[in-house]
Scaffold this motif. Structure first.
Motif, PDB file in Angstrom:
ATOM      1  N   GLY A 187      36.104 -35.434 -57.482  1.00 28.31           N
ATOM      2  CA  GLY A 187      36.018 -33.843 -57.617  1.00 28.31           C
ATOM      3  C   GLY A 187      35.370 -33.215 -56.328  1.00 28.31           C
ATOM      4  O   GLY A 187      35.288 -31.878 -56.299  1.00 28.31           O
ATOM      5  N   HIS A 188      35.095 -33.780 -55.191  1.00 31.98           N
ATOM      6  CA  HIS A 188      34.390 -33.325 -53.958  1.00 31.98           C
ATOM      7  C   HIS A 188      35.598 -33.015 -53.026  1.00 31.98           C
ATOM      8  O   HIS A 188      36.700 -33.890 -53.398  1.00 31.98           O
ATOM      9  CB  HIS A 188      33.502 -33.964 -53.286  1.00 31.98           C
ATOM     10  N   LEU A 189      35.475 -31.821 -52.233  1.00 29.81           N
ATOM     11  CA  LEU A 189      36.569 -31.762 -51.284  1.00 29.81           C
ATOM     12  C   LEU A 189      36.623 -32.898 -50.251  1.00 29.81           C
ATOM     13  O   LEU A 189      35.661 -33.251 -49.492  1.00 29.81           O
ATOM     14  CB  LEU A 189      36.423 -30.365 -50.616  1.00 29.81           C
ATOM     15  N   SER A 190      38.070 -33.285 -49.836  1.00 29.21           N
ATOM     16  CA  SER A 190      37.973 -34.203 -48.955  1.00 29.21           C
ATOM     17  C   SER A 190      38.658 -33.759 -47.730  1.00 29.21           C
ATOM     18  O   SER A 190      38.025 -33.432 -46.533  1.00 29.21           O
ATOM     19  CB  SER A 190      38.868 -35.480 -49.365  1.00 29.21           C
ATOM     20  N   GLU A 191      39.907 -32.981 -47.882  1.00 32.73           N
ATOM     21  CA  GLU A 191      40.345 -32.588 -46.494  1.00 32.73           C
ATOM     22  C   GLU A 191      41.812 -31.774 -46.863  1.00 32.73           C
ATOM     23  O   GLU A 191      41.910 -31.551 -48.078  1.00 32.73           O
ATOM     24  CB  GLU A 191      40.879 -33.600 -45.566  1.00 32.73           C
ATOM     25  N   GLY A 192      42.660 -31.197 -46.021  1.00 33.53           N
ATOM     26  CA  GLY A 192      43.750 -30.569 -46.280  1.00 33.53           C
ATOM     27  C   GLY A 192      44.824 -31.488 -46.463  1.00 33.53           C
ATOM     28  O   GLY A 192      44.427 -32.760 -46.192  1.00 33.53           O
ATOM     29  N   ASN A 196      41.907 -32.195 -41.323  1.00 33.72           N
ATOM     30  CA  ASN A 196      40.124 -32.214 -41.774  1.00 33.72           C
ATOM     31  C   ASN A 196      39.726 -30.739 -41.986  1.00 33.72           C
ATOM     32  O   ASN A 196      40.427 -29.711 -41.475  1.00 33.72           O
ATOM     33  CB  ASN A 196      39.307 -32.815 -40.828  1.00 33.72           C
ATOM     34  N   ILE A 197      38.655 -30.453 -42.663  1.00 30.42           N
ATOM     35  CA  ILE A 197      38.207 -29.074 -43.151  1.00 30.42           C
ATOM     36  C   ILE A 197      36.667 -28.959 -42.841  1.00 30.42           C
ATOM     37  O   ILE A 197      36.133 -29.700 -42.775  1.00 30.42           O
ATOM     38  CB  ILE A 197      38.530 -28.622 -44.471  1.00 30.42           C
ATOM     39  N   PRO A 208      33.015 -32.438 -44.777  1.00 26.89           N
ATOM     40  CA  PRO A 208      32.825 -33.712 -45.521  1.00 26.89           C
ATOM     41  C   PRO A 208      32.584 -34.919 -44.726  1.00 26.89           C
ATOM     42  O   PRO A 208      33.063 -35.269 -43.487  1.00 26.89           O
ATOM     43  CB  PRO A 208      34.172 -34.101 -46.341  1.00 26.89           C
ATOM     44  N   PRO A 209      31.593 -35.935 -45.011  1.00 30.95           N
ATOM     45  CA  PRO A 209      31.544 -37.321 -44.296  1.00 30.95           C
ATOM     46  C   PRO A 209      32.765 -37.960 -44.278  1.00 30.95           C
ATOM     47  O   PRO A 209      33.524 -38.038 -45.172  1.00 30.95           O
ATOM     48  CB  PRO A 209      30.444 -37.895 -44.837  1.00 30.95           C
ATOM     49  N   LEU A 236      26.621 -30.098 -40.138  1.00 27.59           N
ATOM     50  CA  LEU A 236      26.322 -31.419 -41.395  1.00 27.59           C
ATOM     51  C   LEU A 236      27.542 -31.646 -41.915  1.00 27.59           C
ATOM     52  O   LEU A 236      28.494 -31.109 -42.089  1.00 27.59           O
ATOM     53  CB  LEU A 236      25.661 -30.321 -42.605  1.00 27.59           C
ATOM     54  N   GLU A 237      27.482 -33.077 -41.946  1.00 29.98           N
ATOM     55  CA  GLU A 237      28.379 -33.987 -42.656  1.00 29.98           C
ATOM     56  C   GLU A 237      27.709 -34.173 -44.032  1.00 29.98           C
ATOM     57  O   GLU A 237      26.951 -35.146 -44.207  1.00 29.98           O
ATOM     58  CB  GLU A 237      28.980 -35.271 -41.861  1.00 29.98           C
ATOM     59  N   ARG A 238      28.421 -33.504 -45.186  1.00 29.15           N
ATOM     60  CA  ARG A 238      27.964 -33.890 -46.440  1.00 29.15           C
ATOM     61  C   ARG A 238      28.907 -33.387 -47.492  1.00 29.15           C
ATOM     62  O   ARG A 238      30.055 -32.801 -47.201  1.00 29.15           O
ATOM     63  CB  ARG A 238      26.743 -33.010 -46.699  1.00 29.15           C
ATOM     64  N   HIS A 239      28.918 -33.697 -48.896  1.00 30.48           N
ATOM     65  CA  HIS A 239      30.013 -33.553 -49.708  1.00 30.48           C
ATOM     66  C   HIS A 239      30.005 -32.008 -49.946  1.00 30.48           C
ATOM     67  O   HIS A 239      29.153 -31.283 -49.606  1.00 30.48           O
ATOM     68  CB  HIS A 239      29.295 -33.877 -51.211  1.00 30.48           C
ATOM     69  N   ILE A 240      31.161 -31.509 -50.005  1.00 32.82           N
ATOM     70  CA  ILE A 240      31.337 -30.145 -50.401  1.00 32.82           C
ATOM     71  C   ILE A 240      32.011 -30.038 -51.887  1.00 32.82           C
ATOM     72  O   ILE A 240      33.100 -30.456 -52.007  1.00 32.82           O
ATOM     73  CB  ILE A 240      32.188 -29.420 -49.319  1.00 32.82           C
TER      74      ILE A 240
END
Ligand code: PMP
Length: 312
Positions: A187-192, A196-197, A208-209, A236-240
């Motif tokens: 359920g977290h955002l990965s990319e387009g 990358n986003i 996102p990491p 920051l690289e973290r879950h979105i």
């Protein structure tokens, strides 16, 4: 799209019309190929074509091949030299897209990765914009999910995995959107679909990491460095979460093809004030200058095509 005049195929540069494979080829039947996507930018003042970070691209390309149990028998430096020779022969004097493709070449029935012949090809074509609305894209959250690392690893550019991208892109475009955002199975955002986003919240740049089923993008890496070095931003690289996107101040997508594409609306919700934001605009301008060789500090990312034949 214009066809190339030449391709590197089975160890040498041949006319494009001679670069042919049979219909039984393993990779055509089972998606067992990996590819890259590299850009060359024409600099009119210097009358030079600059390939953007080719060593980084070919290192990732060979890593994708490694995931697929391929041994291409070349180094990333060899790949750069092959590409330089090919692009020089094409004689492009405009922006180009370069596609290396490695594939399981056997003409047999049987799904596997091992004990197969690995071949690779490289070709290049003139190229302009990828996302037509790159200053104010309207995107949607796809109902498809990004493949997990335990299904087909997103960090490899694996041909078969791009069926996932094709589903995502087609449904988004047919529904009237420019692009789609893709959630992981968690359920977290990965990319387009093929970008990358990044989002801006409270002045911080967040993405996102690499462990969130993204492609480890060369543009992503470049934009992170430019944001930290030149804009002095916290990155920051973290879950979105999906709903963080609704509340963000700015949002953009990055990729070799998409470059820095501003996203101003998601599922009919305006992001920030609904216009391209200042951080996106700065990074977009900076990136466009850097790739064309106009920023001295980053000239080591620009491989000239016509100035010299070989890298070390
Ligand atoms: N994610 C995916 C799925 C892609 O296909 C691409 C395009 N190669 C990207 C991200 C962006 O990667 P890069 O900046 O290296 O082109």
């Amino acid at each position: 799209m214009m066809l190339p005049s030449y391709a590197y195929f089975k160890g040498k540069i041949v006319p494009y019309s001679d670069a042919k494979i049979g219909v039984m080829t393993h990779s055509l039947n089972y998606g067992t190929a990996v590819f890259g996507g590299v850009r060359g930018y024409w600099n009119e003042e210097e009358e030079e074509l600059f390939i953007f970070r080719p060593l980084d691209h070919f290192t990732r390309f060979l890593n994708s091949a490694k995931l697929m149990v391929m041994d291409l028998g070349v180094t990333s430096e060899d790949m750069v030299n092959i590409t330089l020779e090919l692009v020089q022969k094409e004689g492009h004097r405009q922006d180009v897209y370069i596609r290396p493709l490695a594939y399981k070449a056997d003409e047999i029935i049987g799904v596997r990765l091992h004990d197969l012949i690995d071949e690779f090809t490289v070709f290049s074509v003139p190229f302009d914009r990828y996302v037509s609305n790159d200053t104010g894209a309207h995107v949607t959250f796809s109902s498809w999910r990004r493949l997990d690392d335990n299904m087909i690893p997103a960090r490899g550019k694996i041909a078969g995995a791009y069926v996932n991208t094709a589903f995502i892109k087609t449904d988004a475009v047919r529904a009237g959107f420019d692009e789609a955002l893709v959630l992981n199975v968690d359920g977290h955002l990965s990319e387009g679909s093929a970008e990358n986003i990044f989002m801006v919240r409270d002045g911080k740049l967040i993405t996102p990491p690499v462990t969130d089923n993204i492609l480890e993008g060369i543009t992503r890496r470049s934009v992170i460095e430019l944001a930290r070095e030149e804009l002095k931003l916290d990155v920051l690289e973290r879950h979105i979460d999906r709903t963080e996107v609704y509340l963000c101040d700015e949002f953009f997508m990055t990729g070799t093809a998409a470059q820095v594409t501003a996203v101003t609306k998601v599922d009919n919700r305006p992001l920030g004030d609904g216009e391209m934001g200042p951080i996106t605009a700065s990074l977009r301008t900076l990136y466009n200058d850097v790739v064309r060789g106009k920023v001295k500090k980053y000239r080591h990312w620009n491989q000239p095509v016509y100035e010299k034949m070989m890298v070390k």
